[in-house]
Scaffold this motif. Sequence first.
Motif, PDB file in Angstrom:
ATOM      1  N   PHE A  43      40.282 -14.850  -5.215  1.00 14.95           N
ATOM      2  CA  PHE A  43      40.655 -15.009  -6.623  1.00 14.95           C
ATOM      3  C   PHE A  43      41.648 -13.946  -7.082  1.00 14.95           C
ATOM      4  O   PHE A  43      42.685 -14.268  -7.667  1.00 14.95           O
ATOM      5  CB  PHE A  43      39.409 -14.975  -7.519  1.00 14.95           C
ATOM      6  N   TRP A  44      41.335 -12.672  -6.858  1.00 13.57           N
ATOM      7  CA  TRP A  44      42.171 -11.609  -7.418  1.00 13.57           C
ATOM      8  C   TRP A  44      43.592 -11.587  -6.856  1.00 13.57           C
ATOM      9  O   TRP A  44      44.555 -11.408  -7.632  1.00 13.57           O
ATOM     10  CB  TRP A  44      41.476 -10.256  -7.290  1.00 13.57           C
ATOM     11  N   PRO A  45      43.792 -11.743  -5.549  1.00 13.15           N
ATOM     12  CA  PRO A  45      45.178 -11.822  -5.071  1.00 13.15           C
ATOM     13  C   PRO A  45      45.914 -13.036  -5.640  1.00 13.15           C
ATOM     14  O   PRO A  45      47.107 -12.947  -5.971  1.00 13.15           O
ATOM     15  CB  PRO A  45      45.043 -11.923  -3.555  1.00 13.15           C
ATOM     16  N   ALA A  46      45.211 -14.159  -5.773  1.00 17.70           N
ATOM     17  CA  ALA A  46      45.842 -15.353  -6.344  1.00 17.70           C
ATOM     18  C   ALA A  46      46.195 -15.120  -7.804  1.00 17.70           C
ATOM     19  O   ALA A  46      47.288 -15.483  -8.267  1.00 17.70           O
ATOM     20  CB  ALA A  46      44.911 -16.561  -6.198  1.00 17.70           C
ATOM     21  N   ILE A  96      51.088 -20.107  -5.837  1.00 17.19           N
ATOM     22  CA  ILE A  96      49.820 -19.633  -5.269  1.00 17.19           C
ATOM     23  C   ILE A  96      49.427 -20.503  -4.083  1.00 17.19           C
ATOM     24  O   ILE A  96      49.008 -19.996  -3.036  1.00 17.19           O
ATOM     25  CB  ILE A  96      48.710 -19.621  -6.342  1.00 17.19           C
ATOM     26  N   LYS A  97      49.576 -21.808  -4.220  1.00  9.55           N
ATOM     27  CA  LYS A  97      49.225 -22.720  -3.129  1.00  9.55           C
ATOM     28  C   LYS A  97      50.092 -22.451  -1.898  1.00  9.55           C
ATOM     29  O   LYS A  97      49.587 -22.397  -0.775  1.00  9.55           O
ATOM     30  CB  LYS A  97      49.347 -24.179  -3.550  1.00  9.55           C
ATOM     31  N   HIS A  98      51.386 -22.277  -2.123  1.00 12.54           N
ATOM     32  CA  HIS A  98      52.282 -22.000  -0.996  1.00 12.54           C
ATOM     33  C   HIS A  98      51.895 -20.699  -0.306  1.00 12.54           C
ATOM     34  O   HIS A  98      51.841 -20.634   0.924  1.00 12.54           O
ATOM     35  CB  HIS A  98      53.731 -21.922  -1.483  1.00 12.54           C
ATOM     36  N   HIS A  99      51.607 -19.676  -1.081  1.00 10.73           N
ATOM     37  CA  HIS A  99      51.218 -18.389  -0.500  1.00 10.73           C
ATOM     38  C   HIS A  99      49.906 -18.526   0.278  1.00 10.73           C
ATOM     39  O   HIS A  99      49.777 -17.996   1.392  1.00 10.73           O
ATOM     40  CB  HIS A  99      51.088 -17.342  -1.602  1.00 10.73           C
ATOM     41  N   ARG A 100      48.957 -19.250  -0.306  1.00 13.35           N
ATOM     42  CA  ARG A 100      47.666 -19.458   0.364  1.00 13.35           C
ATOM     43  C   ARG A 100      47.863 -20.184   1.689  1.00 13.35           C
ATOM     44  O   ARG A 100      47.321 -19.783   2.719  1.00 13.35           O
ATOM     45  CB  ARG A 100      46.740 -20.289  -0.539  1.00 13.35           C
ATOM     46  N   ASP A 101      48.647 -21.246   1.676  1.00  7.11           N
ATOM     47  CA  ASP A 101      48.781 -22.096   2.860  1.00  7.11           C
ATOM     48  C   ASP A 101      49.730 -21.522   3.901  1.00  7.11           C
ATOM     49  O   ASP A 101      49.440 -21.565   5.097  1.00  7.11           O
ATOM     50  CB  ASP A 101      49.242 -23.493   2.442  1.00  7.11           C
ATOM     51  N   ALA A 102      50.857 -20.977   3.479  1.00  7.47           N
ATOM     52  CA  ALA A 102      51.867 -20.524   4.435  1.00  7.47           C
ATOM     53  C   ALA A 102      51.664 -19.090   4.904  1.00  7.47           C
ATOM     54  O   ALA A 102      51.948 -18.775   6.061  1.00  7.47           O
ATOM     55  CB  ALA A 102      53.258 -20.652   3.806  1.00  7.47           C
ATOM     56  N   ARG A 115      41.273 -20.825  -4.938  1.00  8.16           N
ATOM     57  CA  ARG A 115      40.482 -19.967  -4.045  1.00  8.16           C
ATOM     58  C   ARG A 115      39.593 -20.809  -3.138  1.00  8.16           C
ATOM     59  O   ARG A 115      39.130 -20.347  -2.109  1.00  8.16           O
ATOM     60  CB  ARG A 115      39.664 -18.961  -4.835  1.00  8.16           C
ATOM     61  N   ASN A 116      39.384 -22.047  -3.512  1.00  8.64           N
ATOM     62  CA  ASN A 116      38.611 -22.983  -2.686  1.00  8.64           C
ATOM     63  C   ASN A 116      39.580 -23.615  -1.682  1.00  8.64           C
ATOM     64  O   ASN A 116      40.440 -24.399  -2.065  1.00  8.64           O
ATOM     65  CB  ASN A 116      37.956 -24.040  -3.560  1.00  8.64           C
ATOM     66  N   PRO A 117      39.433 -23.337  -0.398  1.00 10.89           N
ATOM     67  CA  PRO A 117      40.392 -23.856   0.574  1.00 10.89           C
ATOM     68  C   PRO A 117      40.323 -25.380   0.739  1.00 10.89           C
ATOM     69  O   PRO A 117      41.244 -25.981   1.299  1.00 10.89           O
ATOM     70  CB  PRO A 117      40.010 -23.150   1.881  1.00 10.89           C
ATOM     71  N   ARG A 118      39.268 -26.012   0.232  1.00  9.46           N
ATOM     72  CA  ARG A 118      39.165 -27.481   0.328  1.00  9.46           C
ATOM     73  C   ARG A 118      39.977 -28.180  -0.746  1.00  9.46           C
ATOM     74  O   ARG A 118      40.193 -29.390  -0.670  1.00  9.46           O
ATOM     75  CB  ARG A 118      37.711 -27.910   0.252  1.00  9.46           C
ATOM     76  N   VAL A 119      40.441 -27.446  -1.767  1.00  8.74           N
ATOM     77  CA  VAL A 119      41.277 -28.029  -2.812  1.00  8.74           C
ATOM     78  C   VAL A 119      42.699 -28.076  -2.294  1.00  8.74           C
ATOM     79  O   VAL A 119      43.296 -27.037  -1.994  1.00  8.74           O
ATOM     80  CB  VAL A 119      41.200 -27.219  -4.129  1.00  8.74           C
ATOM     81  N   LEU A 120      43.233 -29.261  -2.183  1.00  9.51           N
ATOM     82  CA  LEU A 120      44.587 -29.458  -1.664  1.00  9.51           C
ATOM     83  C   LEU A 120      44.838 -28.636  -0.393  1.00  9.51           C
ATOM     84  O   LEU A 120      45.700 -27.753  -0.369  1.00  9.51           O
ATOM     85  CB  LEU A 120      45.635 -29.111  -2.740  1.00  9.51           C
ATOM     86  N   PRO A 121      44.099 -28.919   0.661  1.00 10.97           N
ATOM     87  CA  PRO A 121      44.255 -28.114   1.887  1.00 10.97           C
ATOM     88  C   PRO A 121      45.637 -28.281   2.485  1.00 10.97           C
ATOM     89  O   PRO A 121      46.309 -29.309   2.286  1.00 10.97           O
ATOM     90  CB  PRO A 121      43.171 -28.674   2.819  1.00 10.97           C
ATOM     91  N   ALA A 122      46.042 -27.271   3.231  1.00  7.82           N
ATOM     92  CA  ALA A 122      47.330 -27.330   3.909  1.00  7.82           C
ATOM     93  C   ALA A 122      47.330 -28.460   4.929  1.00  7.82           C
ATOM     94  O   ALA A 122      46.331 -28.695   5.613  1.00  7.82           O
ATOM     95  CB  ALA A 122      47.625 -25.997   4.583  1.00  7.82           C
ATOM     96  N   ARG A 123      48.454 -29.119   5.002  1.00  7.09           N
ATOM     97  CA  ARG A 123      48.580 -30.183   6.023  1.00  7.09           C
ATOM     98  C   ARG A 123      49.175 -29.543   7.262  1.00  7.09           C
ATOM     99  O   ARG A 123      50.127 -28.795   7.210  1.00  7.09           O
ATOM    100  CB  ARG A 123      49.494 -31.297   5.523  1.00  7.09           C
ATOM    101  N   GLY A 124      48.624 -29.871   8.373  1.00 10.50           N
ATOM    102  CA  GLY A 124      49.113 -29.198   9.556  1.00 10.50           C
ATOM    103  C   GLY A 124      49.421 -30.131  10.637  1.00 10.50           C
ATOM    104  O   GLY A 124      49.836 -29.947  11.677  1.00 10.50           O
TER     105      GLY A 124
END
Length: 178
Positions: free
Chosen positions: A70-73, A56-62, A169-178
Amino acid sequence: MGRNILKYGVIAGLVVAGGMWGTLLAFGKQMPHGWLGMALGYLSMLVALSAVFVGIKHHRDADRGGVIRFWPAFGLGLGISLVAAIFYVLAWELAQATVVGDFAGHYAASAIAQAKAGGADAAALAKLTAQMDEFRRQYADPLFRLPMTFAEVFPVGVLVSLVSAAVLRNPRVLPARG
């Protein structure tokens, strides 16, 4: 999203199947019953289903620019859990056919021996023996055994999916590093 379901589902499936086979190799045909068996089984499931969180995290970030609802996750988590559960069922069927043999018989004998050691009276032993005979008969039927095996791991996947979707669903939790 389908690619992520397959990728992380296969990873989770291989880990949970590996945990099962590791337990089989460590304990032989006498799989641990009771609290030890449950602890080892559910621990390996939780470790394997951590792939739900990672997927889920990879899909959210990448793929979603660092944001996911929430529902897609949750749907992604369920898909990963479904693939992992199918791997688990297939691994158990392979184990039954090659290493374990008569699991239901071993389980029934263990339950009866445990009841005897606990001081159960003759009536309780007779009732338990009848229940275990019925269990052995049912477990021989794949239409009983396969869904029962699936139901061991999939509810854990649902729980992990719920928690992962709620957290990520909270983008501040383990945000993507860029």
